[in-house]
Scaffold this active site. Structure first.
Site, short mmCIF file in Angstrom:
data_model
loop_
_atom_site.label_atom_id
_atom_site.label_comp_id
_atom_site.label_asym_id
_atom_site.label_seq_id
_atom_site.Cartn_x
_atom_site.Cartn_y
_atom_site.Cartn_z
N CYS A 68 37.18 56.47 16.98
CA CYS A 68 38.28 55.82 17.49
C CYS A 68 37.93 54.34 17.11
O CYS A 68 39.31 53.80 16.57
CB CYS A 68 38.36 56.02 18.93
SG CYS A 68 39.29 57.37 19.30
N CYS A 82 31.92 59.14 17.47
CA CYS A 82 33.39 59.06 17.51
C CYS A 82 34.07 57.99 16.84
O CYS A 82 33.57 57.00 16.95
CB CYS A 82 33.84 59.33 19.09
SG CYS A 82 33.36 60.66 19.85
N ASP A 91 47.83 56.03 22.56
CA ASP A 91 47.29 54.76 23.02
C ASP A 91 46.01 54.48 22.25
O ASP A 91 45.25 53.63 22.26
CB ASP A 91 46.79 54.75 24.35
CG ASP A 91 46.29 56.00 25.05
OD1 ASP A 91 45.55 56.67 24.08
OD2 ASP A 91 46.21 56.15 26.23
N CYS A 92 45.70 55.52 21.35
CA CYS A 92 44.51 55.32 20.44
C CYS A 92 44.86 56.02 18.85
O CYS A 92 45.77 56.85 18.76
CB CYS A 92 43.14 56.01 20.77
SG CYS A 92 43.33 57.82 21.38
N ASP A 124 62.11 27.78 -4.28
CA ASP A 124 63.55 27.51 -4.72
C ASP A 124 63.57 26.10 -4.14
O ASP A 124 63.09 25.80 -3.30
CB ASP A 124 64.48 28.41 -4.40
CG ASP A 124 65.88 28.18 -4.64
OD1 ASP A 124 66.02 27.70 -5.95
OD2 ASP A 124 67.07 28.55 -4.00
N CYS A 160 45.18 59.99 18.91
CA CYS A 160 46.48 60.36 19.46
C CYS A 160 47.27 60.46 17.97
O CYS A 160 48.01 61.70 17.45
CB CYS A 160 47.17 59.56 20.07
SG CYS A 160 46.42 59.24 21.81
N ASP A 165 31.44 54.47 21.85
CA ASP A 165 32.71 54.80 21.51
C ASP A 165 33.96 53.99 22.41
O ASP A 165 34.52 53.43 21.72
CB ASP A 165 32.91 56.11 21.45
CG ASP A 165 34.29 56.74 20.87
OD1 ASP A 165 34.70 56.41 19.82
OD2 ASP A 165 34.85 57.44 22.01
#
Length: 753
Positions: free
Chosen positions: A409, A407, A15-16, A451, A19, A732
């Site tokens: 994230c 951090c 989920d982040c 085209d 991970c 964060d």
């Protein structure tokens, strides 16, 4: 040398960005692994490896980190690294080398369930809920842990109020309830090659806070961290479900027709060639072709079209669309795993694994950024007390806060979250983009070359004018249809389609006259339908009649003249007409300052007539190499060029363009060969693609500003002594949640201004 192969996995619980980074690092350390691509938003991982790889050990390593991993496929050979999958010579965005194996990856979804493995994750390993992301959040392990940590924090406050002497111990106990799973995960990540994980920074900060007698704040920080991670998971799950919800449009059951009887069967069991019955009001359970029936089909769930489309025998229908007012018999043309919706879902998931240049830069930046944050935090904690007489407690506290602030994230998820949301939003309305690099490149396009046939026009002629000379117009059309009955020629089909609903007389002794036309006998009279030149050989055309036919020819229309006996009955004009939205779609591009040009092999007269009608510059009577040269000329002028065509006969021009876009109704060509595809044939969707790209890049800039801006603010306030540990964690997890929520705004429908 061992053969290179690739295997694709579903990974539950990511989920982040942290991970994905830990999984990527751990898997790359497995012997024989050559490349790894992990997508948080799609919940997938693709591993390219050689024959020496122990896939069971690889899967065990991922499950050891606490993620449920299941193989989506067997092992398949893949092209050598760097090989671009441009089967039809389509173009690609500069720098995009991340989707070289898409075709193989796409096929990998079509394997038996027996090949799937589902190693069970280690219970309680960490703060993330690495189980399935279905169901309400409070029933997930992550949700339960967050609730338990919050309850423990409240209990600690109560105990501290009643028995102040044990307050510090109560807060330490509350902190450990949430921290132990986080710390265990930090250790596992460090052993797998990721020592500077967010869990490790969190663990150091919390334990350091306890050492300097800030146990209350440590407990609060751990709880806020878990809340932030929980919100991340909910937001990531919403983004993931946005594309997977397309699959839910296909009904689970189908009415299979066999031996004159119908029975209900699972839709996934339908084989190509099966006949299904679709009742009024039912969703169509498979891609197919109508064998009998005539009904209005609501394609809004798949294409976004606001009004139902009338379809009849030989027309294609898509799984998930809704049958309107009449029963249909449909021959299945694609198995469940290969229907239009399944392929869109599969290709979007693969596209989400492909990183944009911006995302790749931020990934590289974060590799140096996190260790730098640890170093800065250590310097802040040590240097002032050691050299300037500062208080150890005060500066260690500030150093721990900096660890939390730094951090990465929010920064790392800022780009992939926006790109994944955009890819999903585009796919829901038939805008298929093969990865972040293509999405990013589209926003820079300054010229679009189209085209003509099948792109700006419908690709099949239609009756545009009926001239009645000595017979009524209705009789002219009915007799022409009688002569063309049974013919599959495009002009014949145009006449037959136009005559639908008329009473067609019987024709006998039909004969085709090569290069001239066709004759037949109707009610004992010889009837001829053919070119004006051939008709003039039979019955002399008057000056007025010739002038009217010439005027139609000047409009790029093909004219067939009908002669009944010795009488000039009338004439029928046909032309491949522009798509209904072509003019508005081109206007949307020019209003944004984008140059547009038509490149066609058709004759100048027809092309000019269509170009004048649509308001577009025309280059006609071109060979494929001529189209390529024009695209290269446009690029030499400093323009960023997108080429829109059918993906096959425009191959050289598509390859020369910065972005190749296929126009098609969900065909294999449109889905598999180009950098991008307009699945539902709307010219306006090209402008929508460019708008979607610009919205996405704007969203990414906002996300990066949020991520870095919050960190900068809290860094200053922390060093100044204004904020402490618990506001630091908001810099964060709070920023990560804000960035993800902001990215989810892109799931809203694309509408051109």
């Amino acid at each position: 040398m061992a053969e290179t192969a690739q295997t694709r996995y579903r990974v539950e619980g990511m989920d982040c960005a942290s991970c994905a980074s830990k999984i990527d690092t751990a898997v790359r350390r497995v012997q024989g692994v050559e490349d790894v691509t992990v997508s948080v938003t799609a919940g997938t991982m693709t591993v390219r490896h050689d024959g020496t790889s122990d896939l069971a050990a690889l899967e065990k390593k991922v499950s050891g980190l606490g993620y449920a991993v299941s193989r989506l496929s067997g092992t398949m050979p893949t092209p050598a690294p760097g090989h671009q999958h441009h089967d039809c010579g389509h173009g690609h965005a500069p720098g995009d080398h991340d989707h070289s194996h898409k075709s193989a990856a796409g096929d990998e979804h079509r394997h038996a369930d027996g090949e799937s493995k589902d190693p069970k994750p280690i219970e309680g390993l960490h703060g993330h809920d690495h189980g399935a992301s279905t169901g309400p959040w409070w029933k997930s392990r992550k949700g339960k842990l967050t609730i338990l940590s919050g309850a423990a924090l409240i209990a600690a406050y109560a105990v501290g109020h009643l028995v102040p002497s044990v307050a510090s111990y109560a807060f330490i106990a509350a902190m450990l309830i949430g921290l132990v799973p986080i710390a265990r995960r930090a250790v596992m990540a460090a052993m797998a090659g990721t020592p500077f994980s967010i869990e490790m920074l969190m663990t150091i900060a919390a334990l350091g806070a306890v050492v300097i007698n800030a146990g209350e704040e440590a407990a609060a920080v751990v709880f806020l961290f878990l809340v932030g991670e929980l919100l991340e998971g909910v937001a990531a799950g919403k983004a993931r479900q946005s594309i997977q919800s397309l699959a839910a449009l296909v009904p689970k059951k189908a009415l299979l027709e066999e031996n004159g009887q119908t029975r209900s069967v699972p839709a996934e069991m339908l084989a190509v060639g099966s006949i299904i019955m679709v009742r009024p009001g039912d969703r169509i359970s498979a891609d197919g072709v109508i064998l009998s029936g005539d009904s209005a089909i609501d394609q809004a769930p798949v294409t976004g079209e606001s009004t139902p489309v009338r379809k009849t025998i030989d027309d294609a229908v898509f799984a998930g669309t809704i049958n309107g007012d009449a029963a249909l018999r449909v021959r299945v043309t694609a198995a469940a795993a290969d229907n239009t919706i399944a392929r869109i879902v599969r290709l979007v998931e693969e596209a989400q694994e492909s990183k944009a240049p911006t995302e790749r830069f931020i990934d590289r930046f974060s590799r140096y950024y996190t260790p730098a944050v640890v170093a800065v935090g250590a310097l802040v904690a040590i240097v002032p007390p050691l050299f300037f007489g500062g208080s150890w407690g005060e500066w260690v506290y500030k150093g721990l806060a900096i660890l939390l602030i730094g951090c990465p994230c929010a920064l790392v998820i800022s780009t992939p979250a926006a790109i994944a949301a955009s890819l999903s939003a585009g796919a829901r309305r038939g805008l298929l983009l093969k990865g972040g690099a293509v999405l990013e490149a589209l926003g820079t396009v300054t010229a679009v070359a189209f085209d003509k046939t099948g792109t700006l026009t419908e690709g099949k002629p239609k009756v545009t004018d009926i001239l009645g000379f000595d017979y009524p117009e209705g009789d002219v059309l009915a007799m022409a249809a009688a002569l063309e009955a049974g013919s599959s020629h495009p002009l014949a089909r145009a006449i037959l389609d136009s005559a639908a609903g008329l009473e067609i007389p019987a024709a006998t002794d039909s004969k085709a006259l090569g290069g001239k036309g066709v004759t037949a006998t109707i009610d004992g009279t010889l009837v001829f339908l053919g070119s004006p030149q051939a008709a003039n050989e039979r019955v002399l055309l008057s000056v007025d009649q010739s002038a009217r036919i010439a005027a139609l020819n000047d409009e790029g229309k093909t004219v067939s003249v009908l002669i009944v006996g010795k009488t000039l009955a009338g004439a029928i004009a046909m032309r491949d007409e522009p798509r209904a939205d072509a003019k508005a779609g081109l206007a949307a591009l020019t209003s944004r300052g984008i140059k547009i040009v038509m490149l066609t092999g058709d004759n100048s007269r027809t092309a000019s007539a269509i170009g004048q009608q649509l308001g577009i510059e025309v280059r006609a009577e071109l060979m494929p190499e001529d189209k390529q040269k024009i695209v290269l000329d446009l690029k030499s002028q400093g323009l960023i060029v997108a080429k829109v065509g059918d993906g096959i006969n425009d191959a050289p021009a598509l390859a020369a363009a910065d972005v190749g876009i296929a126009m098609g109704g969900g065909t294999d060509v449109a889905l598999e060969t180009a950098d991008a595809a307009v699945l539902h044939g709307r010219v306006g969707d090209v402008a929508d693609m460019i708008l979607l790209s610009k919205r996405t890049m704007g969203n990414i800039r906002q996300n990066i500003t949020i991520a870095l801006g919050l960190k900068a603010v809290f860094l200053v306030t922390t060093i100044a002594g204004i904020t402490g540990l618990w506001p630091a964690i908001l810099a964060d997890t709070g920023a990560t949640v804000l960035v993800t929520i902001n990215a989810l705004r892109l799931l809203a429908p694309v509408r051109n201004a």
